[in-house]
Design a protein around this motif. Structure first.
Motif, short mmCIF file in Angstrom:
data_model
loop_
_atom_site.label_atom_id
_atom_site.label_comp_id
_atom_site.label_asym_id
_atom_site.label_seq_id
_atom_site.Cartn_x
_atom_site.Cartn_y
_atom_site.Cartn_z
N GLU A 69 19.79 -23.32 17.76
CA GLU A 69 18.63 -24.21 17.62
C GLU A 69 18.51 -25.11 18.83
OE1 GLU A 69 18.23 -26.41 13.99
OE2 GLU A 69 19.37 -24.93 12.88
N LEU A 70 17.27 -25.49 19.16
CA LEU A 70 17.05 -26.48 20.20
C LEU A 70 17.10 -27.87 19.58
CD1 LEU A 70 14.18 -24.88 22.31
CD2 LEU A 70 16.60 -25.01 22.86
N ILE A 71 17.85 -28.75 20.21
CA ILE A 71 17.98 -30.12 19.72
C ILE A 71 17.71 -31.09 20.87
CG2 ILE A 71 19.60 -29.55 17.87
CD1 ILE A 71 21.87 -30.54 19.70
N VAL A 72 17.28 -32.29 20.52
CA VAL A 72 17.08 -33.36 21.49
C VAL A 72 18.07 -34.46 21.13
CG1 VAL A 72 15.49 -35.07 22.41
CG2 VAL A 72 14.65 -32.80 21.78
N ARG A 73 18.96 -34.78 22.07
CA ARG A 73 20.00 -35.78 21.84
C ARG A 73 20.27 -36.56 23.11
NH1 ARG A 73 23.24 -34.84 16.94
NH2 ARG A 73 21.80 -33.66 15.66
N GLN A 74 20.95 -37.68 22.96
CA GLN A 74 21.43 -38.42 24.13
C GLN A 74 22.76 -37.84 24.55
OE1 GLN A 74 21.26 -42.60 22.86
NE2 GLN A 74 19.91 -42.89 24.61
N PHE A 75 22.95 -37.74 25.86
CA PHE A 75 24.12 -37.11 26.46
C PHE A 75 25.12 -38.17 26.90
CE2 PHE A 75 26.28 -35.81 30.34
CZ PHE A 75 26.69 -34.52 30.09
N GLU A 115 21.14 -31.83 36.36
CA GLU A 115 22.41 -32.11 35.71
C GLU A 115 22.28 -33.42 34.92
OE1 GLU A 115 26.23 -31.09 34.72
OE2 GLU A 115 24.89 -29.92 35.98
N PRO A 116 22.55 -33.39 33.62
CA PRO A 116 22.43 -34.61 32.83
C PRO A 116 23.47 -35.66 33.20
CG PRO A 116 23.18 -32.79 31.46
CD PRO A 116 22.93 -32.24 32.82
N ARG A 117 23.07 -36.91 33.07
CA ARG A 117 23.97 -38.04 33.29
C ARG A 117 24.08 -38.83 32.00
NH1 ARG A 117 21.26 -40.88 38.26
NH2 ARG A 117 19.43 -39.86 37.42
N ASN A 118 25.12 -39.64 31.88
CA ASN A 118 25.34 -40.42 30.66
C ASN A 118 24.10 -41.24 30.31
OD1 ASN A 118 27.88 -39.51 30.05
ND2 ASN A 118 28.92 -41.16 31.10
N GLY A 119 23.70 -41.13 29.04
CA GLY A 119 22.55 -41.86 28.54
C GLY A 119 21.24 -41.08 28.62
N ASP A 120 21.22 -39.96 29.35
CA ASP A 120 20.00 -39.15 29.45
C ASP A 120 19.68 -38.50 28.12
OD1 ASP A 120 19.53 -39.63 32.15
OD2 ASP A 120 20.35 -37.70 32.83
N ALA A 121 18.40 -38.36 27.83
CA ALA A 121 17.95 -37.54 26.71
C ALA A 121 17.90 -36.10 27.20
CB ALA A 121 16.58 -37.99 26.22
N VAL A 122 18.50 -35.20 26.45
CA VAL A 122 18.56 -33.80 26.87
C VAL A 122 18.03 -32.89 25.77
CG1 VAL A 122 20.53 -34.15 28.40
CG2 VAL A 122 20.94 -33.48 26.04
N VAL A 123 17.56 -31.73 26.18
CA VAL A 123 17.25 -30.64 25.26
C VAL A 123 18.39 -29.66 25.41
CG1 VAL A 123 15.66 -28.78 24.68
CG2 VAL A 123 14.76 -30.96 25.51
N ALA A 124 19.03 -29.33 24.29
CA ALA A 124 20.18 -28.44 24.33
C ALA A 124 20.04 -27.39 23.23
CB ALA A 124 21.47 -29.23 24.12
N GLU A 125 20.63 -26.23 23.49
CA GLU A 125 20.71 -25.20 22.47
C GLU A 125 22.10 -25.26 21.86
OE1 GLU A 125 20.20 -20.40 21.85
OE2 GLU A 125 19.65 -21.30 23.76
N TYR A 126 22.11 -25.45 20.55
CA TYR A 126 23.38 -25.58 19.82
C TYR A 126 23.23 -24.85 18.49
CZ TYR A 126 27.27 -27.72 17.30
OH TYR A 126 28.41 -27.93 16.57
N ASN A 127 24.14 -23.93 18.20
CA ASN A 127 24.08 -23.12 16.97
C ASN A 127 22.75 -22.40 16.82
OD1 ASN A 127 26.69 -23.72 16.19
ND2 ASN A 127 26.08 -25.38 14.83
N ASP A 131 33.66 -25.75 26.80
CA ASP A 131 33.95 -24.59 25.95
C ASP A 131 32.76 -23.65 25.76
OD1 ASP A 131 32.39 -25.89 24.08
OD2 ASP A 131 33.95 -26.03 22.56
N GLY A 132 31.57 -24.05 26.19
CA GLY A 132 30.42 -23.14 26.19
C GLY A 132 29.67 -23.01 24.89
N THR A 133 29.89 -23.88 23.91
CA THR A 133 29.17 -23.77 22.64
C THR A 133 27.80 -24.45 22.68
OG1 THR A 133 30.27 -25.71 21.75
CG2 THR A 133 31.27 -23.57 21.26
N VAL A 134 27.52 -25.17 23.76
CA VAL A 134 26.22 -25.82 23.92
C VAL A 134 25.67 -25.45 25.29
CG1 VAL A 134 27.22 -27.98 24.79
CG2 VAL A 134 24.96 -28.01 23.75
N THR A 135 24.35 -25.18 25.33
CA THR A 135 23.69 -24.83 26.59
C THR A 135 22.58 -25.84 26.83
OG1 THR A 135 24.10 -22.50 26.15
CG2 THR A 135 22.47 -23.02 27.84
N PHE A 136 22.60 -26.49 27.98
CA PHE A 136 21.57 -27.48 28.29
C PHE A 136 20.35 -26.80 28.87
CE2 PHE A 136 25.51 -29.88 28.29
CZ PHE A 136 25.16 -30.86 27.38
N GLN A 137 19.19 -27.12 28.29
CA GLN A 137 17.93 -26.54 28.73
C GLN A 137 17.21 -27.46 29.71
OE1 GLN A 137 17.16 -23.41 27.72
NE2 GLN A 137 19.13 -23.46 26.69
#
Length: 69
Positions: free
Chosen positions: A15-21, A1-13, A49-55
């Motif tokens: 595509e896989l993206i790498v962002r801070q959570f 489970e991501p915590r604030n400030g973690d770098a995450v890989v997420a699926e959005y639209n 709302d389910g538009t992003v999925t954390f990998q």
């Protein structure tokens, strides 16, 4: 489970993206580390709302310096 400030890989639209959570009481923000044009925060007013999925959460470990004699 991501915590604030973690770098995450997420699926959005699709595509896989790498962002801070960052998650607040009613907002989820995926923030890029890049300051280049075209990379902006992705803000969700309803974090569930389910538009992003954390990998996964990115973890990085730095080995201590190895001394060789």
């Amino acid at each position: 489970e991501p915590r604030n400030g973690d770098a995450v890989v997420a699926e959005y639209n699709g595509e896989l993206i790498v962002r801070q959570f960052f998650r607040g009481a009613s907002t989820l923000v995926l923030s890029p580390d890049s300051r280049d044009e075209g990379y902006e925060d992705i803000v969700f007013d309803d974090p569930d709302d389910g538009t992003v999925t954390f990998q996964g959460v990115i973890k990085w470990y730095q080995a201590s310096r190895v001394r060789r004699y």
